[in-house]
Scaffold this active site. Structure first.
Site, short mmCIF file in Angstrom:
data_model
loop_
_atom_site.label_atom_id
_atom_site.label_comp_id
_atom_site.label_asym_id
_atom_site.label_seq_id
_atom_site.Cartn_x
_atom_site.Cartn_y
_atom_site.Cartn_z
N GLU A 36 4.39 -0.88 1.87
CA GLU A 36 4.57 -1.17 0.43
C GLU A 36 4.55 -2.66 0.12
OE1 GLU A 36 8.14 0.63 -1.12
OE2 GLU A 36 7.71 2.58 -0.22
N GLU B 172 0.83 -1.20 0.00
CA GLU B 172 0.00 0.00 0.00
C GLU B 172 0.87 1.25 0.00
OE1 GLU B 172 0.84 1.47 2.99
OE2 GLU B 172 1.76 -0.45 3.54
#
Length: 347
Positions: free
Chosen positions: A314, A171
């Protein structure tokens, strides 16, 4: 989830006995590879195969903005979300580096960045231009929350159909530690100060401010702790909803879900609230230093594989843990048995 009926198969418990018996014939003392053996058994159950395969991994990075950043809860301005997405698309972020290292497939999905973005490698599935400021109004509508879950589900299906044998969720969204902390406070019923951390590097004064903002927002919004759509709509994030949807797709297809850190684990809790069985397909890859992650882990009921003091997000923690997970499968598929190697088994 109105748009898609989810049908998640049960884990094959018989596979546990089959793989355990086979593993005990391999050229090593029983149990000598510790948790790697447990991981191999878990993967076999998930994949319903005595010789599970997890490569190639598929990485989905969902990006979205958060209206709550208007309250000064992040060290970075909202514009950094768009800038980092461009960094992903140019291959310069940490998740790009680790994705290349493990030979993963990677997709970057704009599910709610607060800017117009165009790039040939960007998957544009924008639900809205970031969430609203949930201190003052709901983050999104119920329909938007369900739409974001459905988009995540379809993106999960797409990368699985392209050959991904395991799924890593990542994300990007400035302010999403605030959103995740609010979700976790609702799910755990714990005090906010036990759950929040410094995120991307806020000061002690900002941390206290962040705590007060989340507490007041929960009072204002009154999300239901048993309704995942209500939680997402009132205090959630579009990328969190997208990750949850992708997890449902993975579980439905017996694809291991390699859960990353704090924000991804929060999404995993939302997915579990949608369908409890999805947790059977989750492998928690690492322990984040975000204070709330320990609570999220406890609610998920999983043990992290590694702890390197990470907090980047991430999907990076999951990506660097992937070689360990792959090692568990290679142990089963490539290691000799006592019989094939002509070695005496004293047992």
């Amino acid at each position: 989830m109105k748009q898609q009926k989810i049908s998640i198969p049960t884990i094959n418990q018989e596979m546990r006995h089959r793989v355990t018996n086979y593993m005990n014939t391999l050229t090593k003392p029983r149990g000598s590879l510790g948790r790697l053996e447990d991981l191999a058994i878990e993967l076999a159950e998930i994949k319903n195969s005595a010789f599970p395969i997890v490569t190639p991994a598929g990485i989905l990075v969902f990006a979205a903005d958060h209206g709550i950043t208007a309250e000064g809860v992040s060290a970075y301005p909202q514009a950094v979300t768009e800038q980092m997405v461009r960094n992903f698309l140019n291959g310069g972020a940490a998740i790009n580096v680790f994705s290349r290292q493990i030979g993963a497939m990677i997709k970057i999905i704009d599910i709610g960045v607060a800017a117009e973005m165009e790039h040939q490698e960007l998957v544009n599935k924008k639900v809205r231009f970031g969430t609203a400021n949930f201190l003052h109004e709901n983050a999104m509508s119920r329909d938007e929350a369900e739409q974001a879950i459905h988009i995540g589900y379809l993106q999960g299906m797409n990368i699985i159909n392209q050959g991904a044998q395991s799924l890593i969720l990542g994300e990007m969204g400035i302010g999403n530690t605030t959103t995740s902390s609010a979700i976790l406070a609702v799910l755990s019923n714990k005090k906010v100060n036990c759950l929040i951390g410094y995120g991307t590097g806020i000061s002690s004064e900002q941390l206290l401010h962040k705590e007060r903002i989340i507490e007041q927002a929960i009072i204002n919004r009154k999300p239901s702790s048993t309704d995942p759509i209500d939680i997402l709509a009132k205090v959630g994030g579009l990328e969190i909803a997208g990750m949850a949807g992708a997890m449902l797709a993975a579980a439905e297809n017996r694809v291991p879900i390699l859960v990353d850190g704090f924000i991804c684990t929060t999404a995993a809790l939302i997915a579990k609230l949608i369908s409890n069985r999805v947790a059977d397909y989750m492998i928690l890859t690492h322990q984040s230093i975000e204070p709330g992650h320990a609570t999220a882990i406890s609610l998920l009921g999983k043990n992290p594989i590694i702890d390197l003091g990470m907090r980047l997000g991430e999907g990076t923690g999951a990506a660097i843990t992937f070689p360990i997970i792959q090692s568990a499968t290679l142990m089963l598929s490539e290691m000799a048995t006592f019989t094939s190697a002509g070695i005496s088994d004293k047992t």
